[in-house]
Design a protein around this motif. Structure first.
Motif, PDB file in Angstrom:
ATOM      1  N   TYR A 291       0.834  -1.195   0.000  1.00  0.00           N
ATOM      2  CA  TYR A 291       0.000   0.000   0.000  1.00  0.00           C
ATOM      3  C   TYR A 291       0.869   1.246   0.000  1.00  0.00           C
ATOM      4  O   TYR A 291       2.066   1.198   0.321  1.00  0.00           O
ATOM      5  CB  TYR A 291      -0.930   0.019   1.212  1.00  0.00           C
TER       6      TYR A 291
ATOM      7  N   CYS B 181       1.725  -1.753   8.593  1.00  0.00           N
ATOM      8  CA  CYS B 181       0.324  -1.603   8.970  1.00  0.00           C
ATOM      9  C   CYS B 181      -0.143  -2.893   9.627  1.00  0.00           C
ATOM     10  O   CYS B 181       0.232  -3.993   9.204  1.00  0.00           O
ATOM     11  CB  CYS B 181      -0.538  -1.284   7.758  1.00  0.00           C
TER      12      CYS B 181
ATOM     13  N   TYR C 166      -7.522   3.069   2.406  1.00  0.00           N
ATOM     14  CA  TYR C 166      -6.840   3.277   3.681  1.00  0.00           C
ATOM     15  C   TYR C 166      -7.333   4.609   4.229  1.00  0.00           C
ATOM     16  O   TYR C 166      -7.989   5.377   3.506  1.00  0.00           O
ATOM     17  CB  TYR C 166      -5.320   3.305   3.496  1.00  0.00           C
TER      18      TYR C 166
ATOM     19  N   TYR D 254      -7.330  -2.225   7.079  1.00  0.00           N
ATOM     20  CA  TYR D 254      -8.173  -1.096   6.689  1.00  0.00           C
ATOM     21  C   TYR D 254      -8.966  -1.353   5.404  1.00  0.00           C
ATOM     22  O   TYR D 254     -10.143  -0.957   5.321  1.00  0.00           O
ATOM     23  CB  TYR D 254      -7.337   0.172   6.568  1.00  0.00           C
TER      24      TYR D 254
ATOM     25  N   ASP E  68      -3.071  -0.643  -2.811  1.00  0.00           N
ATOM     26  CA  ASP E  68      -4.026  -0.041  -1.890  1.00  0.00           C
ATOM     27  C   ASP E  68      -3.563   1.375  -1.577  1.00  0.00           C
ATOM     28  O   ASP E  68      -2.352   1.626  -1.443  1.00  0.00           O
ATOM     29  CB  ASP E  68      -4.125  -0.865  -0.611  1.00  0.00           C
TER      30      ASP E  68
ATOM     31  N   GLY F 261      -3.948   5.135   0.601  1.00  0.00           N
ATOM     32  CA  GLY F 261      -4.387   6.042   1.649  1.00  0.00           C
ATOM     33  C   GLY F 261      -3.907   7.442   1.316  1.00  0.00           C
ATOM     34  O   GLY F 261      -3.156   7.656   0.355  1.00  0.00           O
TER      35      GLY F 261
END
Length: 515
Positions: A110, A276, A177, A280, A144, A146
Motif C-alpha cells: 500500500y 500496517c 486506507y 483497513y 491499496d 491512503g
C-alpha cells in the motif's frame, strides 16, 4: 536536573527531523504571507453536521459515543479479518516520478500519498505536484491507497478548511486506507493539549462527514504529550518513530512509520517505510474485499513488542518544575514521585523546592523517593555528599529508594574504577543509615562506565528515551522513559518513569527509609 539523553535524542527539541515525516516543504501559508501575497477569500459555507469544538470548552472533543461506534465498527463483522500485516510507503513530490509497477513488484502492499498541505481554499497551489500522477498510476497497478494532508492549522477553523481542501482534491478517487491528518509542525509542539486535540478533531470529524475513514499522523512524543487519548481513540493512529524496536507510544495504533531512509525499487530517492497492522481495506470496503489468507483475528503475532509499564507510574521533580499542584498530579494517575533533595557535598545545597514538594506530595497521597545529584570527583567527596543528603532527608519517610544520580559531565574524565568507587562510597554510607539505595544514570553510562559489581549491591534507575525498552544489559527496577512528559498540575515538561517493584511494600516490610 534531568538525565543526559546521550542514548537517544528522539525527544530533544531538535529531533523533528528524526521522528517526523516532512522535512522539506513547499511554500507554507506563513511564507506566502511574509512574501506579501494576498490570501484568497475564505469559503463561506461549512460542511453539514460537523461538530467543531471550542477552545473555551475543550472537552467538546470527548465524544464518547463516536469513540464507541468506532470501536464497534472495528470489532464487528468477520473478526477473523480485523488484523493483517502489510508493508507500505508514504510518498509526496519529494520522491519525484515513481515507477509504480516496480514498487508493486518489490512487495509493497500500500501507499499513503500526500494530497497536499495547508488550506488550499485560502492559499493557491498547495495540492501536491505529483498527487494526480501518484494516485492514478498506483491505482492502475493495484496498490491499496491512503491519503495524508500536511497541516499548518492554528485553530479549529483553519483545520476544517484544510479538511475541505483535502476533500476537494481526493473526492474523485477510490481510497481504501484512512485519510490522515499530518500534524507535526514545530509550532504544534508549543500548543496546549486542548488546542492540538481540537484541531485534530476539527479536521478528522470534517473528513469523516464526507464519508472517509479519518486518521491522525504524528511522531510518538507528540502523541504521548499533546493529544487527549479520547481523541486518539476515535481515529486511526499512524505513529512515526524511526529505527527503534517498537514505537515509543504505548496505546493503540494501526500503522507505524519505522524508517525514513528506505530504498524501494521504482523510487530513485529515500522513502519512508511503514508497517500496517489493521486491515483497513476490509474495514473500509467489506463488501468488495477479497481475502488473501493472511488476515487474522489476533494482533498478538503481528504487532511489535509492547512496552512494559511496570507496576507503578511516576515522575521525578526538582526546582526546575517550580510550584506543583500535587492534587492535580495525583488525579492525573501518577503513583509516585522521586524528589530531588539536593546536590553536591553541602547540606546547604538542598533543592529549593524539596520541602514543598515532599509536603505537597505526601498530602496528596503520592508515594515518594528521593535523589541526590552528584558532582563528586573522589570517594571522599561522595561520602560528604551522602552525609549532606542524610541531613536533608533524615526527617522524612520514603516509599521509594534513595538514588544517587551520577550523570554530570564533570565526571567524564574519571576512570571507570574511580566512578565505581564514588558510587560505592555514597551508597554504602547511606545504606548503613538504614536506607534502600540505588544508582541512577543513562543507559550507555551504566553499561560502559560502572563496574557490574555495583548492580549486585544496589538498585538501578536507568534513563533511556524513545525506545520500547532501555538498552541496559543488567537488571533494573525503574526506567525514566521520557524527559518530555506533561502532567496536570506541572507547568512545562517533566521526566516520567515506570517502576517494576512494589517499593512501598519492600520499604515497610524491611523497615527501610524511615519505616
Amino acid at each position: 536536573m534531568s538525565a543526559s539523553a546521550a542514548d537517544s535524542n528522539i525527544y530533544n527539541d531538535s529531533t523533528y527531523s528524526s521522528e517526523s515525516k516532512e522535512e522539506d516543504q513547499e511554500t507554507s501559508p506563513e511564507q506566502i504571507l511574509r512574501a506579501g501575497a494576498s490570501p484568497m477569500v475564505e469559503p463561506a459555507t461549512q460542511s453539514e453536521n460537523v461538530s467543531v469544538p471550542s477552545l473555551s470548552n475543550p472537552f467538546n472533543v470527548f465524544d464518547i459515543y463516536d469513540a464507541h461506534q468506532k470501536y464497534v465498527k472495528l470489532h464487528s463483522g468477520d473478526k477473523s479479518m480485523i488484523y493483517k500485516k502489510a508493508e507500505g510507503i508514504d510518498v509526496s513530490y519529494a520522491q519525484g516520478k515513481i515507477d509504480w509497477q516496480a514498487v508493486k513488484d518489490s512487495g509493497i502492499d500500500y501507499a499513503i500519498i500526500r494530497a497536499g498541505y495547508g488550506n488550499a481554499n485560502k492559499y493557491p497551489n498547495q495540492v501536491d505536484t505529483w498527487f494526480k500522477y501518484n494516485i492514478e498510476e498506483a491505482t492502475k497497478v493495484g496498490m491499496d491507497i491512503g491519503i495524508y494532508w500536511y497541516s499548518y492549522a492554528d485553530d479549529i477553523e483553519t483545520a476544517r478548511y484544510e479538511a475541505e481542501s483535502c476533500y476537494e482534491v481526493i473526492k474523485d478517487y477510490d481510497i481504501n486506507y484512512p485519510v490522515y491528518f499530518d500534524i507535526e509542525e514545530p509550532k504544534h509542539k508549543n500548543f496546549s493539549t486542548a488546542r492540538v486535540s481540537e484541531i485534530i478533531e476539527s479536521f478528522c470529524s470534517t473528513i469523516e462527514s464526507k464519508g472517509y475513514y479519518a486518521g491522525v499522523y504524528t511522531f510518538a512524543s507528540l502523541l504521548n504529550t499533546k493529544i487527549y487519548q479520547e481523541v486518539l481513540d476515535k481515529y486511526a493512529v499512524w505513529v512515526a518513530h524511526w529505527d527503534v524496536p517498537a514505537p515509543g507510544y504505548s496505546y493503540s495504533y494501526g500503522m507505524w512509520q519505522y524508517h525514513a531512509t528506505g530504498r524501494v525499487n521504482g523510487i530513485s530517492t529515500d522513502v519512508d517505510l511503514d508497517h500496517c497492522y489493521i486491515n483497513y481495506p476490509y474495514l473500509i470496503s467489506p463488501d468488495t474485499y477479497v481475502p488473501d489468507g493472511t488476515e487474522t483475528d489476533s494482533s498478538a503475532q503481528i504487532y511489535p513488542v509492547n512496552i512494559d509499564k511496570g507496576v507503578a507510574k511516576g515522575i521525578d521533580v526538582s526546582v526546575w518544575q517550580g510550584k506543583i499542584d500535587w492534587d492535580k498530579v495525583k488525579a492525573s494517575g501518577v503513583d509516585y514521585a522521586v524528589v530531588r533533595a539536593g546536590y553536591g557535598d553541602l547540606a546547604t545545597q538542598t533543592d529549593k523546592y524539596f520541602e514543598a514538594n515532599m509536603e505537597g506530595a505526601e498530602k496528596a497521597g503520592i508515594d515518594c523517593g528521593v535523589y541526590w545529584y552528584s558532582y563528586a570527583s573522589s570517594p571522599e567527596d561522595a561520602v560528604l555528599e551522602a552525609e549532606a543528603c542524610y541531613e536533608v532527608i533524615k526527617d522524612h519517610k520514603f516509599e521509594y529508594p534513595v538514588y544517587y544520580a551520577v550523570e554530570d559531565s564533570s565526571i567524564a574524565a574519571l576512570s571507570n574504577q574511580q566512578i565505581t568507587d564514588i558510587i560505592n562510597a555514597f551508597c554504602s554510607t547511606l545504606e548503613k543509615k538504614g536506607y534502600y539505595v540505588g544508582v541512577k544514570s543513562y543507559a550507555n553510562f551504566l553499561n560502559t562506565r560502572v563496574d557490574a559489581s555495583v548492580y549486585s549491591k544496589y538498585d538501578v534507575w536507568v534513563a533511556h528515551y524513545g525506545v520500547s525498552k532501555p538498552a541496559f544489559n543488567k537488571h533494573f527496577n525503574m526506567w525514566q522513559f521520557t524527559n518530555e512528559g506533561q502532567i496536570d498540575g506541572i507547568k512545562g515538561y517533566v521526566n516520567c518513569n515506570y517502576a517494576y517493584l512494589d517499593f512501598p511494600g519492600i520499604m515497610k516490610s524491611a523497615h527501610k527509609n524511615g519505616f
